[in-house]
Scaffold this active site. Structure first.
Site, short mmCIF file in Angstrom:
data_model
loop_
_atom_site.label_atom_id
_atom_site.label_comp_id
_atom_site.label_asym_id
_atom_site.label_seq_id
_atom_site.Cartn_x
_atom_site.Cartn_y
_atom_site.Cartn_z
N LYS A 72 -0.17 -16.80 -2.29
CA LYS A 72 -0.85 -15.94 -1.31
C LYS A 72 -1.15 -16.75 -0.04
CE LYS A 72 -4.89 -12.79 -1.16
NZ LYS A 72 -6.06 -12.31 -1.91
N SER A 147 -6.21 -7.33 -2.28
CA SER A 147 -5.59 -7.88 -1.09
C SER A 147 -4.38 -8.75 -1.38
CB SER A 147 -6.61 -8.69 -0.31
OG SER A 147 -7.02 -9.83 -1.05
N SER A 171 -9.03 -8.32 -5.84
CA SER A 171 -7.77 -8.56 -5.14
C SER A 171 -6.62 -9.11 -5.96
CB SER A 171 -8.01 -9.48 -3.94
OG SER A 171 -8.50 -8.71 -2.89
N1 GLN Z 1 -11.03 -4.62 -2.00
C1 GLN Z 1 -12.06 -5.62 -1.99
C2 GLN Z 1 -12.53 -5.90 -0.58
O1 GLN Z 1 -11.96 -5.36 0.30
C3 GLN Z 1 -11.60 -6.85 -2.68
C4 GLN Z 1 -10.98 -7.88 -1.82
C5 GLN Z 1 -10.74 -9.15 -2.54
O2 GLN Z 1 -10.94 -9.25 -3.74
N2 GLN Z 1 -10.38 -10.18 -1.78
O3 GLN Z 1 -13.42 -6.64 -0.38
#
Ligand code: GLN
Length: 476
Positions: A72, A147, A171
């Site tokens: 990532k 994400s 994410s």
């Molecule tokens: N969807 C969650 C957010 O927008 C999780 C994001 C993540 O785990 N980095 O914060």
């Protein structure tokens, strides 16, 4: 080479038997990426010659040696770009390796490239990338989940044998669920965050996205462990277990809790049915199933979206147009203007929204009402889990309330935040959780994968993976 079933285990076997060389398998993946990535936008950068710091690896002792992996793009690899999918870091080159990367290098892992994400990991769909969304390999009119969007799609489309992601509120597990792969978020503090671009430090955690539970255990074996470079890394007095050791062990007699709050309003019918079928499978394997309640979980999304923006507003203050990345070309008349112009140009709308929300929540006069209160409720959520884990081995339920939405379907920020309803409570409590595929939903004329979430006690990844492995085999 049969790429559709390439797992860490199978590639290691192939290498050991001499069926192909590291150079050949890497070249094979590079060719696949070149062909498929334009359709999916899973990779933001593709390495021409993955540095094979693998000359001294031993295939017998390191299962990751020579096995191509994706990372990532918010995890630093020395001398490579690390953009966090943000314009503000578009040209940023990492000066050192994240600890997780250093450990993978030691194990002989070749890196194929860096994968797409929601900008600074803020999002549940992958659409908040400054470099365009990642599309779902099962249906390219749909999102791959955020994400860690590119990591999920890359593993699902076999554009990498496995990938690293990061999980702050879901994410790793959300893209795993939408793309039909395995995603493991370790206990907060088990894997070093050193070299992970910070979003919300009290929740962020690096973990693997893989095709099988066994592969997730193999990656965890390599990246877990104390790191003095991360103050939230937990010093473990005894040696960490071999996470692959108990996978096969029967789960008969294990106690499984099913919180009624995980089957609440808004849960898609087919997802509900698939989760119920997975629970029935656990029962048929001899596990003891009980319905329980986690009453404070109702407040998790609200608490998460106070605490995360607060930490975001502090962590992202460093992007000032001077110390890192993009600096505005405008003829700024003062230092303050340099900051304001650079941030206005370099940061996307979701990131700005969170910085504003967080700054507000932390400001004098509001701090007690928002941030402090959220921290108090966070403790109550953790207490709810502690009570359950005093009696049960694991907690289970769906990962996300629905299969992958269409591009644009979750444009409303509130709707997108609700995608985290089953995943973010786990980060608030610091617990480990895994999402494994539990079947497909029929949506329009497509079959969309659905994920099933298993949660365990702090540092009980061995049991988490044991339950996941047993269920994965039974669902085959
Ligand atoms: N969807 C969650 C957010 O927008 C999780 C994001 C993540 O785990 N980095 O914060």
């Amino acid at each position: 080479m049969n790429n559709s079933v390439n797992t860490i285990k199978s590639v290691n076997e192939g290498l050991k038997k001499g069926e192909f060389s590291v150079e050949e398998i890497v070249a094979d993946y590079q060719a696949r990426i070149k062909k498929e990535n334009p359709k999916l936008n899973a990779y933001l950068s593709i390495f021409d010659s993955p540095k094979l710091e693998t000359r001294n690896y031993k295939l017998e002792t390191s299962l990751l040696a020579g096995v191509p992996c994706a990372v990532k793009d918010n995890i630093l690899i020395s001398d490579e770009k690390c953009t966090a999918a943000s314009k503000i870091l578009e040209k940023y080159v990492a000066p050192y390796d994240a600890t997780a990367i250093a450990r993978l290098k030691q194990a002989g892992a070749p890196f194929l490239g860096k994968t797409n994400l929601d900008e600074f990991a803020m999002g549940a769909t992958g659409e908040h990338s400054a470099f365009g969304p990642t599309l779902n390999p099962h249906d390219t009119s749909r999102v791959s989940g955020g994400s860690s969007a590119g990591s999920g799609a890359a593993v699902a489309a076999d554009l990498a044998v496995y990938a690293l992601g990061s999980d702050t509120g879901g994410s790793i597990r959300e893209p795993a669920s939408f793309c039909g792969v395995v995603g493991l978020k370790p206990t907060h503090g088990l894997v070093s965050r050193h070299g992970l671009i910070a979003m919300a430090s009290s929740l962020d955690q690096i973990g693997p996205i893989t095709k099988t539970v066994e592969d997730a255990a193999i990656v965890l074996n390599n990246i877990a462990g104390h790191d003095p470079m991360d103050s939230t890394s937990v010093p473990v007095s005894r040696e960490l277990p071999d996470y692959t050791a108990n996978l096969n062990k029967s789960i008969a007699g294990l106690k499984v809790a099913v919180p009624k709050e995980f089957f609440s309003e808004g849960l898609d019918n087919q997802v509900n049915n698939l989760a119920q079928a997975a629970i029935a499978k656990l029962e048929s394997l001899g596990a003891h199933i009980d319905q329980v309640s986690l009453p404070m979980i109702e407040y998790a999304v609200a608490v998460y979206y106070i605490i995360v923006p607060s930490e975001v507003s502090a962590n992202l203050a460093r992007y000032d147009g001077i110390k890192y990345g993009l600096s505005s070309n405008k003829k700024s008349s003062s230092l303050l203007d340099v900051y304001l112009d650079s941030r206005a140009e370099g940061l996307g709308p979701e990131v700005k929204r969170r910085i504003m929300l967080g700054t507000y929540a932390l400001s004098a006069g509001y701090y007690d009402a928002y941030y402090l209160k959220a921290q108090k409720v966070r403790v109550l959520i953790k207490n709810d889990f502690d009570k359950i884990f005093a009696k049960y081995d694991v907690v289970v339920g769906p990962t996300v309330p629905y299969p992958a939405p269409k591009l644009g379907e979750l444009d409303d920020p509130l709707a997108a935040y609700l995608a985290d309803v089953y995943t973010c409570p786990i980060n608030l409590a610091g617990l480990p959780a895994i999402s494994i595929p539990c079947g497909f939903a029929d949506v329009e004329d497509k079959k969309l994968p659905v994920g099933f979430q298993i949660i365990a006690k702090h540092f009980d990844e061995a049991k988490l993976l044991q339950v996941a492995y047993n269920l994965e085999q039974a669902l085959k």
